[in-house]
Scaffold this motif. Structure first.
Motif, PDB file in Angstrom:
ATOM      1  N   ALA A 128       1.090  -1.000   0.099  1.00  0.00           N
ATOM      2  CA  ALA A 128       0.280   0.208   0.358  1.00  0.00           C
ATOM      3  C   ALA A 128       0.567   1.371   0.055  1.00  0.00           C
ATOM      4  O   ALA A 128       1.777   1.164   0.314  1.00  0.00           O
ATOM      5  N   LYS A 129       0.666   2.820  -0.618  1.00  0.00           N
ATOM      6  CA  LYS A 129       1.072   3.905  -0.640  1.00  0.00           C
ATOM      7  C   LYS A 129      -0.068   4.703  -0.644  1.00  0.00           C
ATOM      8  O   LYS A 129      -1.061   4.572  -1.224  1.00  0.00           O
ATOM      9  N   ALA A 130       0.444   5.776  -0.323  1.00  0.00           N
ATOM     10  CA  ALA A 130      -0.900   7.041  -0.322  1.00  0.00           C
ATOM     11  C   ALA A 130      -0.503   8.212  -1.371  1.00  0.00           C
ATOM     12  O   ALA A 130       0.743   9.029  -0.580  1.00  0.00           O
ATOM     13  N   ILE A 131      -0.937   8.575  -2.143  1.00  0.00           N
ATOM     14  CA  ILE A 131      -0.040   9.873  -3.353  1.00  0.00           C
ATOM     15  C   ILE A 131      -0.510  10.947  -3.009  1.00  0.00           C
ATOM     16  O   ILE A 131      -2.169  11.054  -2.720  1.00  0.00           O
ATOM     17  N   ASP A 132      -0.399  11.870  -3.020  1.00  0.00           N
ATOM     18  CA  ASP A 132      -0.682  13.414  -2.971  1.00  0.00           C
ATOM     19  C   ASP A 132      -1.132  13.875  -4.623  1.00  0.00           C
ATOM     20  O   ASP A 132      -0.541  13.372  -5.257  1.00  0.00           O
ATOM     21  N   ARG A 133      -2.853  13.478  -4.703  1.00  0.00           N
ATOM     22  CA  ARG A 133      -3.229  13.550  -6.132  1.00  0.00           C
ATOM     23  C   ARG A 133      -3.134  14.690  -6.441  1.00  0.00           C
ATOM     24  O   ARG A 133      -2.538  14.976  -7.791  1.00  0.00           O
ATOM     25  N   LYS A 134      -3.034  15.965  -5.973  1.00  0.00           N
ATOM     26  CA  LYS A 134      -2.435  17.304  -6.358  1.00  0.00           C
ATOM     27  C   LYS A 134      -0.293  17.600  -7.519  1.00  0.00           C
ATOM     28  O   LYS A 134      -0.344  17.710  -8.015  1.00  0.00           O
ATOM     29  N   THR A 135       0.284  16.493  -6.090  1.00  0.00           N
ATOM     30  CA  THR A 135       1.957  17.010  -6.755  1.00  0.00           C
ATOM     31  C   THR A 135       1.829  15.287  -7.228  1.00  0.00           C
ATOM     32  O   THR A 135       3.070  15.475  -7.705  1.00  0.00           O
TER      33      THR A 135
END
Length: 789
Positions: A128-135
């Motif tokens: 699992a990983k979390a990504i900033d939608r903007k950057t």
């Protein structure tokens, strides 16, 4: 049931501390917690240490075989940096991501999209990983976590085979192991009792039992008999959950066969057997079969038959048939109704492979009584011997009895018997036999030297029933009688040298004798009584059936005597003494100094007269040439043609010659004369060719009596056939006319055609002897006046 796992974030300050979260499996490149450490150095004078925020979770658990209407909730991913404004995006990768497991990108909730089966896969590893939608940058490093499937009891135990086959010997004791069955459960053995299997028997009691834990099937009853029941079908159940209620179960079938042991003795179905046999059966004949029954199988049922006792133990025997396990009653010796009509035997049948464990059950054999009745039949005559040997001297007289054979009828009727000689064995009919008493006598003289043995066959036949006959060989040996005189063993060519000295051995002679005396041959040699003392040679008996010829004088001369005849008397020592005289021809020859012969013929004598070898050869050649010339002259003279008798056309004989045919013409005059027709008895050797001059001037014709008359037609046909097959007949056609006047008179023919032509007058005085009928002719030809006229 939903399980929510929160992620806690801890910040440690002022100390160096690393928080590691170890997953289910340690990996060098996988950390569930990512850390960034900021260090403050001593040169700053500050002791501030700060750790970035991170996320951490435990492993997820999920039940298999979910059957609810909604998707099954697995858990939630969350980071402290998620402010709830939807700015972060959660991404899931790994085993089953997107297919089996789906994640809400905004909230991080994980759901199972399909029903899972632990038996197929019990552990799933995801990232699992979390990504900033903007950057598009990760706010948290990628981390690995595990979803483990919890087991439920959804698999029943299964046996390794649908059907088992086993065997156990009959009469086995209780608790004898038969076979072990095994069942497996696909459920998790480490989670509850889902995989704990317990065995039980559903079918097959009370004969067999099963161990609940090991699955070993054992016998439950003692002394089970295969003869009573051979096949058993046992049903075994395997149940999980430790056999408690609600557990799943599976079954299998075990086919058990009781194998045979030798626990039963053979038994005859009846106590007595009866057989009948004609007395004429030969040894080895099968009279019948008996069989004992044995409920065992294979080698345990094999048995052997034997005669225990009885009055026919030496006359009959029992042979065991290995294929059918039967006893064959067989004749061992010839039967005789007149001597014994009934035999009683006791026959045993016993197992050949008894089992010592069951000998206590009794003797493994049984006995039956066999009675055999002998039936009377008309038997052929029986000779007193199987063969006869007769010895007879070769000088026995014709008609002498030389021996006798005897035969008798073995039947109670005792029919009369006649004897005869099989002529196929006595083609020369030298022997005969008296038909009533069997005396053999000679019909011809015997000669041992030509045939020392005679093998004949004598037949004995019942007079009332000629079909009943017996043949017996008779060997007749001819004994030797001294009836042959000894004679020289070979022809001897003996010579003596002219320069021989007295006492020299010139020849060793041996003799032979056709006789065969029992003590062997012994011959003696002597001069003949007429010349007891020979002045030229001496006969020396060597006492070993040979004799030596020795010279008696000094030198021999071929001029005086070229050949000597020496008679020698030879006799044997058998009785009666036989002797013969053999004459030895001794030639005088010229020899060299060593005694080697050089010449014995007449050439040496001629040479002594002064003629050389070349002269003798020339004389012999002249003689040979002269002989050849004489032979050629004789052959040419023999082939010269004889002068024909018919010289001119005016010369007429009693043949009628036809000149208008295509035959040989005038020269073809060889035919039958009328004289031949008048004399049918004419001989073949008196037939004369008519076209050549006869060998004799006058030929007296033989008169034929009036009573010797034959058929003319047959005579003519016979003569025609003889002329057609005559090789001396001319190879051209001729027409011969045959006339027949009947039988001629005693005066013969008076025709001038057969009179021989001669310049001188013939004498007809014999006409006066023929009687008054020929007086006129006698006066015409017999007197001198007639001749003058």
């Amino acid at each position: 049931m939903r399980t929510y796992h929160c992620i806690s974030l801890f910040i440690w300050t002022y100390i160096f501390h690393i928080v590691d979260t170890t997953p289910f499996q340690e990996k060098s490149n996988s950390h569930l917690t990512s850390k960034t450490v900021v260090s403050l150095t001593k040169s700053d004078g500050k002791m501030l240490r700060r750790t970035k925020r991170g996320w951490m979770w435990n492993q997820f658990f999920l039940l298999e075989e979910y059957t609810g209407a909604d998707t099954q909730y697995v858990g939630k991913l969350h980071t402290d940096q998620d402010k709830g404004d939807g700015n972060l995006k959660y991404i899931l990768t790994g085993d089953g991501a997107g297919s089996l497991f789906v994640i809400d990108e905004k909230t991080g909730d994980i759901h199972a999209a399909k029903k899972l089966d632990r038996e197929e896969k019990s552990l799933y590893i995801l990232r699992a990983k979390a990504i900033d939608r903007k950057t598009g940058r990760q706010v948290e490093p990628e981390s690995e976590f595990i979803i483990k499937i919890h087991d439920i009891n959804d698999n029943e135990p299964k046996f390794t085979k649908d059907v088992y086959t086993a065997s156990v010997p009959e009469m086995s004791g209780v608790g004898t192991s038969v076979i072990q069955v095994t069942a497996t459960d696909a459920d998790d053995a480490n989670y509850g009792n889902s995989a704990k299997v317990v065995y039980s028997i559903l079918q097959g009691q009370p004969y067999f039992s099963v161990d609940p834990e090991s699955g070993v099937i054992k016998t439950a009853l003692p002394d089970m008999s295969r003869e009573n029941r051979e096949q058993y079908q046992v049903v075994i159940q395997a149940k999980d959950m430790g056999g408690q209620m609600g557990g799943l179960s599976g079954t299998t079938t075990v086919n058990i066969t009781l194998t045979d042991v030798n626990n039963n003795p053979p038994r005859f179905p009846q106590s007595t057997y009866h057989f009948n046999s004609p007395e004429s059966v030969p040894p080895g004949t099968h009279l019948g079969r008996i069989k004992a029954s044995d409920p065992d199988m294979g080698t345990n049922a094999e048995m052997e038959y034997s005669i225990a006792e009885g009055d026919g133990a030496d006359t009959f025997e029992v042979v065991t048939d290995k294929d059918t396990q039967e006893g064959i009653i067989t004749v061992k010796k010839n039967l005789d109704f007149e001597k014994k009509m009934l035999y009683t035997l006791r026959v045993d049948a016993s197992n050949t492979h008894p089992d010592p464990r069951f000998l206590h059950l009794g003797p493994f054999k049984d006995t039956a009584v066999v009675k055999i009745s002998v039936e009377d039949v008309d038997e052929p005559p029986v000779f007193s011997k199987l063969s006869y040997l007769i010895e007879v001297d070769e000088d026995v007289k014709e008609g002498s009895i030389i021996g006798q054979v005897t035969a008798y009828d073995p039947d109670a009727m005792n029919n009369l018997i006649k004897y005869s000689v099989d002529r196929h064995t006595d083609m020369d009919r030298i022997f005969s036999i008296h038909s009533e008493n069997g005396s053999i006598f000679t019909l011809k003289p015997l000669d041992r030297e030509s045939s020392p043995w005679h093998n004949i066959t004598i037949t004995a036949t019942e007079i009332n029933n000629p079909k009943q006959s017996t043949h017996i060989p008779v060997f007749i040996r001819i004994l030797d009688i001294n009836d042959h005189a000894p004679e020289f063993a070979m022809y001897y060519e003996t010579f003596v040298c002219e320069n021989a000295k007295p006492g020299q051995l010139i020849q060793t002679i041996s003799v032979m004798d056709k006789d065969d005396p029992p003590r062997g041959h012994k011959f003696f040699f002597e001069p003949v009584p007429e010349f007891p003392l020979n002045p030229n040679f001496t006969i020396v008996d060597n006492k070993d059936n040979t004799a030596g010829i020795m010279t008696r004088k000094d030198g021999y001369s071929r001029n005086k005597m070229s050949t000597y005849l020496l008679p020698i008397l030879i006799f044997d020592n058998d009785y009666p003494i036989q002797s013969s005289t053999g004459t030895l021809t001794i030639r005088v020859c010229a020899c060299d100094n060593q005694g080697n012969m050089q010449s014995c013929n007449a050439e040496a004598l001629v040479l002594s007269a002064g003629l050389s070898t070349g002269a003798l050869v020339a004389i012999l050649l002249c003689v040979l040439i002269l002989l050849i010339l004489v032979m050629l002259f004789a052959a040419l003279k023999r082939q010269r043609k004889k002068e024909p008798l018919i010289i001119s056309k005016d010369d007429v004989r009693d043949n009628i010659v036809t000149y208008n045919d295509e035959g040989g013409g005038e020269e073809d005059t060889q035919a039958f004369d009328i004289g031949t027709l008048r004399n049918p008895e004419a001989r073949e050797d008196s037939k004369v060719r008519r076209d050549v001059m006869p060998e004799t001037i006058f030929q007296i014709r033989r008169t034929v009596p009036l009573w010797e008359n034959i058929d003319v037609q047959d005579f003519i046909h016979r003569r025609l056939k003889e002329n057609d097959s005559d090789p001396s007949a001319p190879p051209y056609d001729s027409l011969a006319t045959y006339a027949y006047e009947g039988n001629d008179s005693v005066a013969n023919s008076l025709s001038s055609l057969e009179s021989l032509t001669a310049d001188c007058n013939q004498d007809y005085d014999y006409l006066s002897d023929w009687g008054p009928r020929f007086k006129k002719l006698a006066d015409m030809y017999g007197g001198d006046d007639s001749d003058r006229d």
